[in-house]
Design an enzyme around this catalytic site. Structure first.
Site, PDB file in Angstrom:
ATOM      1  N   HIS A 162       0.820  -1.225   0.000  1.00  0.00           N
ATOM      2  CA  HIS A 162       0.000   0.000   0.000  1.00  0.00           C
ATOM      3  C   HIS A 162       0.845   1.263   0.000  1.00  0.00           C
ATOM      4  O   HIS A 162       0.366   2.338  -0.337  1.00  0.00           O
ATOM      5  CB  HIS A 162      -0.927   0.015   1.225  1.00  0.00           C
ATOM      6  CG  HIS A 162      -2.024  -1.000   1.146  1.00  0.00           C
ATOM      7  ND1 HIS A 162      -3.318  -0.687   0.827  1.00  0.00           N
ATOM      8  CD2 HIS A 162      -2.010  -2.341   1.331  1.00  0.00           C
ATOM      9  CE1 HIS A 162      -4.066  -1.779   0.828  1.00  0.00           C
ATOM     10  NE2 HIS A 162      -3.285  -2.806   1.137  1.00  0.00           N
ATOM     11  N   ASP A 371       3.632   9.695  -0.709  1.00  0.00           N
ATOM     12  CA  ASP A 371       2.478   8.938  -0.224  1.00  0.00           C
ATOM     13  C   ASP A 371       2.182   7.830  -1.240  1.00  0.00           C
ATOM     14  O   ASP A 371       2.195   8.092  -2.453  1.00  0.00           O
ATOM     15  CB  ASP A 371       1.261   9.876  -0.112  1.00  0.00           C
ATOM     16  CG  ASP A 371       0.322   9.481   1.016  1.00  0.00           C
ATOM     17  OD1 ASP A 371       0.200   8.283   1.284  1.00  0.00           O
ATOM     18  OD2 ASP A 371      -0.296  10.389   1.621  1.00  0.00           O
TER      19      ASP A 371
HETATM   20  P1  ADP Z   1      -2.600   6.875   5.367  1.00  0.00           P
HETATM   21  O1  ADP Z   1      -2.922   5.496   4.857  1.00  0.00           O
HETATM   22  O2  ADP Z   1      -1.149   7.219   5.295  1.00  0.00           O
HETATM   23  O3  ADP Z   1      -3.153   7.159   6.718  1.00  0.00           O
HETATM   24  P2  ADP Z   1      -4.615   7.899   3.499  1.00  0.00           P
HETATM   25  O4  ADP Z   1      -4.929   9.292   3.096  1.00  0.00           O
HETATM   26  O5  ADP Z   1      -4.476   6.949   2.365  1.00  0.00           O
HETATM   27  O6  ADP Z   1      -3.301   7.944   4.397  1.00  0.00           O
HETATM   28  O7  ADP Z   1      -5.737   7.311   4.436  1.00  0.00           O
HETATM   29  C1  ADP Z   1      -6.122   8.005   5.595  1.00  0.00           C
HETATM   30  C2  ADP Z   1      -7.496   7.511   6.020  1.00  0.00           C
HETATM   31  O8  ADP Z   1      -7.715   7.950   7.357  1.00  0.00           O
HETATM   32  C3  ADP Z   1      -8.610   8.093   5.165  1.00  0.00           C
HETATM   33  O9  ADP Z   1      -9.574   7.098   4.916  1.00  0.00           O
HETATM   34  C4  ADP Z   1      -9.191   9.208   6.036  1.00  0.00           C
HETATM   35  O10 ADP Z   1     -10.567   9.423   5.855  1.00  0.00           O
HETATM   36  C5  ADP Z   1      -8.925   8.673   7.426  1.00  0.00           C
HETATM   37  N1  ADP Z   1      -8.757   9.796   8.374  1.00  0.00           N
HETATM   38  C6  ADP Z   1      -7.900  10.824   8.284  1.00  0.00           C
HETATM   39  N2  ADP Z   1      -8.055  11.683   9.309  1.00  0.00           N
HETATM   40  C7  ADP Z   1      -9.025  11.185  10.070  1.00  0.00           C
HETATM   41  C8  ADP Z   1      -9.645  11.602  11.285  1.00  0.00           C
HETATM   42  N3  ADP Z   1      -9.283  12.717  11.928  1.00  0.00           N
HETATM   43  N4  ADP Z   1     -10.612  10.831  11.777  1.00  0.00           N
HETATM   44  C9  ADP Z   1     -10.973   9.689  11.144  1.00  0.00           C
HETATM   45  N5  ADP Z   1     -10.434   9.247  10.025  1.00  0.00           N
HETATM   46  C10 ADP Z   1      -9.460   9.969   9.480  1.00  0.00           C
HETATM   47  O1  F6P Z   2      -1.239   3.211   4.382  1.00  0.00           O
HETATM   48  C1  F6P Z   2      -0.222   2.743   5.178  1.00  0.00           C
HETATM   49  C2  F6P Z   2      -0.679   2.425   6.580  1.00  0.00           C
HETATM   50  O2  F6P Z   2       0.380   1.922   7.335  1.00  0.00           O
HETATM   51  C3  F6P Z   2      -1.783   1.407   6.623  1.00  0.00           C
HETATM   52  O3  F6P Z   2      -1.327   0.082   6.549  1.00  0.00           O
HETATM   53  C4  F6P Z   2      -2.404   1.765   7.912  1.00  0.00           C
HETATM   54  O4  F6P Z   2      -3.699   1.295   8.062  1.00  0.00           O
HETATM   55  C5  F6P Z   2      -2.331   3.287   7.924  1.00  0.00           C
HETATM   56  O5  F6P Z   2      -1.157   3.573   7.238  1.00  0.00           O
HETATM   57  C6  F6P Z   2      -2.373   3.842   9.334  1.00  0.00           C
HETATM   58  O6  F6P Z   2      -1.246   3.462  10.076  1.00  0.00           O
HETATM   59  P1  F6P Z   2      -1.270   2.588  11.401  1.00  0.00           P
HETATM   60  O7  F6P Z   2      -1.874   1.264  11.063  1.00  0.00           O
HETATM   61  O8  F6P Z   2       0.168   2.510  11.801  1.00  0.00           O
HETATM   62  O9  F6P Z   2      -2.101   3.341  12.385  1.00  0.00           O
END
Ligand code: ADP
Ligand code: F6P
Length: 471
Positions: A162, A371
């Protein structure tokens, strides 16, 4: 042990623990796209999801989640520190994100990483019926495909990364690089977010393991053939668009805008509080726009949602202090009573509240330094059903390969970032609508269901699982 014909292996289970009214712990489904997308298959295919609950200590017995059997893998406090916080999130995570922070190498961490990967592989072995499909997810579990193939050559094994997969110059820093590559190559299909990542992987397989590789297939010395490719992950657009159109979400959006002082424009950013997300650069760009007179605080408000993440890891603690100091500085310098320049929200929100925030955002600033995909960018586009809203998007997010009609920007270039924000703020509404239309059309075609269909078709060669997918 009940066995399944489809086994998903991921670091996290698709559930969150929640405190029930009587104070007991109860499990509820987390709003992840993957489990929703798997739904059509799950109804027809006995599936087990193997993962960790997020707490240390013995693994609980979990109830089935609809038709999905949940199998929790335990992590001790030491494993949590050395596998999850250590090798996964202090070695691999920074290295895979362009080493924007220095990766930390400790020999002991790799041993624990392997130990935890072995436990996941054992669990997959136990849960997979003969000839089953096992689908392993992400950088926490890179050794699992190889470990599992040794035990169970009868399985069809998929692996999906991912996060970004780095260029060879960075990856070769890893002291145990050959084992990590060989682990992934235990799979039949290795999927990445971008073509460049598959290319990096093929080059490394040749360079480090002496394999014969193209950007589509890698042939190992023992004759095992691994297919590779880009399968950009997505979201359930229809579900989120429907949520965003609900009357209570619309009412909440109106209320939020009012609480913000009914400004002419709202700039929104939503991130995990992670050093890869470019939060500091973005705050600096916004503060320079105010200082330079390009935006007025009462007119253009910024909302930064930064949900706490990996809080015991030093680099994350340092980042939090720096971000909070910068928010304090900006607000100290530019706010007026009752009129903060930056609204900083450091907590999780439910999906409806996030959808309302996306609806309020005239400009969405998604500017990570690196990202794998960035689902927030896709979620924003999904909620803009009226074709308003400008997406300022980093070139270094996987989403940029799909959203070429966003206002693309290099987030390391502060002047460029300011310029992109100004262009988005001042854009002609017709141009904004035309761009949003194009992005929404792309997303509708490439949603999470399409992703699942593409990946499983490639893994499964069009047989059992794919027959259950609705298209
Ligand atoms: P990462 O996988 O690095 O966290 P992404 O943007 O791909 O980054 O995914 C982040 C996910 O977390 C998204 O589905 C988003 O809606 C969720 N998210 C981000 N901020 C919040 C928050 N404050 N509360 C709940 N969900 C959140
Ligand atoms: O997108 C990468 C990732 O590590 C996911 O596997 C994971 O769900 C998300 O970021 C949030 O991170 P964590 O699982 O460390 O809270």
């Amino acid at each position: 042990m009940r066995q399944s014909s489809l086994v998903v292996v991921a670091m996290r289970l698709p559930i969150d623990d929640d405190v029930a009214r009587d104070g007991a712990c109860e499990w509820r489904r987390s709003p992840g796209g993957l489990v929703n997308a798997l739904h059509p298959i799950l109804q027809h295919t006995p599936t087990t999801w193997i993962g960790w609950t997020g707490s240390t200590g013995p693994a609980p017995q979990l109830p089935d989640l609809d038709s999905v059997r949940l199998h929790a893998v335990p992590l001790s406090e030491e494993e949590f520190a050395e596998h999850y916080e250590g090798f996964a999130n202090s070695t691999l995570w920074p290295l895979y994100h362009d080493a924007v922070e220095q990766p930390v190498y400790h020999r002991k961490w790799f041993q624990t990483y392997r130990q935890v990967n072995e436990r996941f592989a054992e669990a997959a072995d136990a849960c997979a019926e003969p000839g089953a499909t096992v689908w392993v997810q992400d950088y926490h579990l890179q050794l699992v495909p190889g470990l599992l193939r040794e035990r169970r050559p009868d399985l069809r094994i998929g692996f999906f990364m991912h996060v970004p997969f780095p260029p060879p110059e960075l990856f070769v820093q890893l002291p145990r690089r050959a084992e990590l590559l060989a682990g992934m190559l235990g799979a039949d299909l290795v999927g990445f977010q971008r073509e460049q990542a598959a290319h990096n992987f093929a080059q490394l397989a040749t360079k480090v393991l002496g394999a014969r590789a193209t950007d589509r297939r890698i042939e190992l010395a023992d004759g095992h053939l691994v297919r590779i490719g880009a399968f950009p992950v997505s979201i359930d657009m229809a579900e989120l668009a429907a949520l965003a159109q609900r009357p209570e979400v619309a009412a909440r959006a109106t209320q939020i805008r009012h609480d913000l002082g009914d400004p002419r424009r709202v700039i929104l950013a939503v991130d995990r509080l992670d050093y890869t997300k470019g939060i500091e650069q973005r705050l600096k760009a916004y503060s320079e726009l105010i200082a330079g007179g390009h935006v007025k605080v009462h007119d253009t408000v910024m909302v930064q949602v930064a949900v706490p993440s990996r809080e015991r890891v030093a680099q994350y603690r340092i980042l939090r202090d720096r971000v909070e100091r910068e928010v304090g500085r900006i607000n100290g310098e530019f706010s007026r009573v009752g009129e903060p320049a930056v609204h900083y929200l450091n907590r999780p929100f439910d999906r409806a509240e996030l959808a309302a925030l996306y609806r309020v955002a005239d400009i969405m600033a998604v500017t990570p330094l690196r990202d794998g995909m960035n689902l927030v960018a896709k979620e924003y586009v999904a909620t803009r059903f009226d074709h308003t809203g400008a997406l300022v998007l980093s070139e270094f997010a996987g989403a940029a390969a799909e959203f070429d009609r966003a206002y693309l920007v290099n987030p390391h270039d502060l002047d460029g970032l300011k310029g992109a924000l100004i262009r988005a703020i001042e854009a002609d509404p017709a141009d904004v609508a035309e761009r949003m239309r194009a992005m929404r059309a792309h997303l509708a075609e490439h949603d999470i269901h399409a992703w699942l269909h593409r990946y499983l078709t490639a893994l499964d060669t069009g047989e059992t699982l794919v027959a259950h997918l609705k298209r």
